[in-house]
Each structure stands twice: as structure tokens, then as C-alpha cells.
Design a protein around this motif. Structure first.
Motif, PDB file in Angstrom:
ATOM      1  N   ILE A   1       1.393  -1.743   0.483  1.00  0.00           N
ATOM      2  CA  ILE A   1       0.091  -0.011   0.266  1.00  0.00           C
ATOM      3  C   ILE A   1       0.981   1.149   0.052  1.00  0.00           C
ATOM      4  O   ILE A   1       2.285   1.281   0.121  1.00  0.00           O
ATOM      5  N   ALA A   2       0.374   2.094  -0.328  1.00  0.00           N
ATOM      6  CA  ALA A   2       1.286   3.091  -0.891  1.00  0.00           C
ATOM      7  C   ALA A   2       1.602   4.492   0.845  1.00  0.00           C
ATOM      8  O   ALA A   2       2.415   5.605   0.493  1.00  0.00           O
ATOM      9  N   ASN A   3       0.869   4.319   1.815  1.00  0.00           N
ATOM     10  CA  ASN A   3       0.894   5.047   2.878  1.00  0.00           C
ATOM     11  C   ASN A   3       2.306   4.123   3.534  1.00  0.00           C
ATOM     12  O   ASN A   3       1.576   4.679   4.674  1.00  0.00           O
ATOM     13  N   GLY A   4       2.822   3.204   3.886  1.00  0.00           N
ATOM     14  CA  GLY A   4       3.521   2.699   4.273  1.00  0.00           C
ATOM     15  C   GLY A   4       5.039   2.778   4.335  1.00  0.00           C
ATOM     16  O   GLY A   4       5.424   2.787   3.041  1.00  0.00           O
ATOM     17  N   ARG A   5       5.559   2.233   5.157  1.00  0.00           N
ATOM     18  CA  ARG A   5       7.178   2.199   4.655  1.00  0.00           C
ATOM     19  C   ARG A   5       8.164   0.898   3.297  1.00  0.00           C
ATOM     20  O   ARG A   5       6.619  -0.289   3.480  1.00  0.00           O
TER      21      ARG A   5
END
Length: 221
Positions: free
Chosen positions: A88-92
Motif C-alpha cells: 500500500i502507498a501509505n507505509g514504509r
């Protein structure tokens, strides 16, 4: 797209096979939290689509192309498999860019312990892959993001830390076992661009504008 950081080891419940087509049934727990029909799941480094979901398991189709180019065909009921949901785009972004598009199969030539690490020496079935395998570069084995530590004419080596061994099926592999290999996608794109014109694929017969000389002149090589 995946990161190569395995989320859990699932268990093969079974599979059905018709010719070179298969349906895998896999038990899992962590990835089942938000898995939906149609979602991508990396199974031993192969990007598959969840086609049915139960409380603690899912099913995925394996097409003939995947059957021929990966070691999924060798799986048996009870085998452990590495699982990772699509990133996903909102993680490290802890690993590297992994597509789940296997480039070939490798055979483990040798396993040696080096203090707290275990070194795996891999022989690719297709020697063409060596153009994408570079020391300190990224590579994916059975869906695990690893770093190449050395390369020679016939094999390459990766060094694996204890945490990775405990969390993945690599710990169960021995000399003679196979792994799915995915090379770094950035290298594959560069190779394609450099050789595009020479394969006669350039639009309107125009030669490629990218060459070794071009890259050197502009500070890229």
C-alpha cells in the motif's frame, strides 16, 4: 507491486490440476484480515489473484505460463509458502520493488553458515539472468527481498539474517531445492531500453536514442 518482505508463511491445503493449469488452496491468518476476491497475493514470489476466500484460507489460479516458469508446480499439500499482500502507498517501503513476475527458477547449490548469517549459493537455470545480477544489487528468491553478495560465472550468493530465516520458507530449503527468481525490475527496464532498437521493435524503423555512449555522455554510466 510487492516489497519482498514476507508477511507470513501459509500452508498448502491442496491443489487441483488439469494439464498445466492449477488452483491452489492456501491456509493463512495474517493476510486474511483484509483480503478480498481479486486482490493480488505473492505466493513464493509469484503474483497470484485471490479467486475465492474462506475464513482462514483462499484459493488462487495458476495459468500455464506461470506453471512452466515457476516452482509452484512442485508444491504439495502441507508445504509452507511465503505470502505477502500487495503493498500500500501509505507505509514504509522496506524491501525493493517486486512485481511477482518470476524470471526463472534457480537451484540451491550450497548452503553455508557464516557466524550469525546463512549464505545460499544459487545456480539459475537460465544463465541470461546473470546480466541482471550484480553485487550489492537487489534480487527476490521465493518472494523474499535479498541483497546479492557475490556473483561468478555460474552462481550468485545471498546472505540471510536469522530473522528472515525464521519468518520464511527459505529455512526449510536445502542444496538441490529450487527457488523462484525475480531480478530487479529497474535493471530489466534499462536493458530493454538499451536493446530496443537492435531488436527491430522501434516505431517507424527509427534507431533507439539510448546507447552506452549516450549514457556515458550524460553522466549515467
Amino acid at each position: 507491486m510487492f516489497t519482498g518482505l514476507v508477511e507470513e508463511m501459509g500452508t498448502m491445503r491442496g491443489m487441483t490440476r488439469q494439464g498445466e493449469a492449477m488452483v491452489l488452496h492456501i491456509s493463512a491468518s495474517v493476510i486474511m484480515n483484509d483480503l478480498k476476491i481479486g486482490d493480488s497475493v505473492s505466493v513464493n514470489g509469484v503474483c497470484l489473484t485471490a479467486t475465492s476466500i474462506e475464513t482462514h484460507s483462499f484459493a488462487a489460479d495458476v495459468m500455464p505460463q506461470t506453471f512452466r516458469n515457476s516452482n509452484l508446480k512442485d508444491l504439495q499439500s502441507g508445504n509452507k509458502v511465503n505470502l505477502e499482500r500487495a503493498m500500500i502507498a501509505n507505509g514504509r517501503f522496506g524491501g525493493h520493488m517486486v512485481q511477482g513476475h518470476v524470471d526463472g527458477i534457480g537451484t540451491i547449490h550450497q548452503v553455508t553458515r557464516e557466524q550469525n548469517a546463512v549464505v545460499y549459493e544459487i545456480t539459475p537455470a537460465n544463465t541470461e539472468l546473470f546480466k541482471f545480477v550484480i553485487p550489492k544489487g537487489s534480487i527476490t528468491l521465493d518472494g523474499i527481498s535479498l541483497t546479492v553478495v557475490s556473483v561468478n560465472d555460474h552462481t550468485f550468493q545471498v546472505s540471510v539474517i536469522p530473522h528472515t530465516l525464521v519468518q520464511t520458507v527459505l529455512n526449510q530449503k536445502r542444496a538441490g531445492d529450487t527457488v523462484n527468481i525475480e531480478c530487479d525490475v529497474l535493471g530489466k527496464y534499462v536493458n530493454h531500453l538499451l536493446n530496443y532498437g537492435s531488436r527491430g521493435q522501434q516505431d517507424e524503423g527509427k534507431p533507439s536514442g539510448i546507447s552506452q555512449e549516450y549514457l556515458a555522455q550524460h553522466g549515467f554510466a
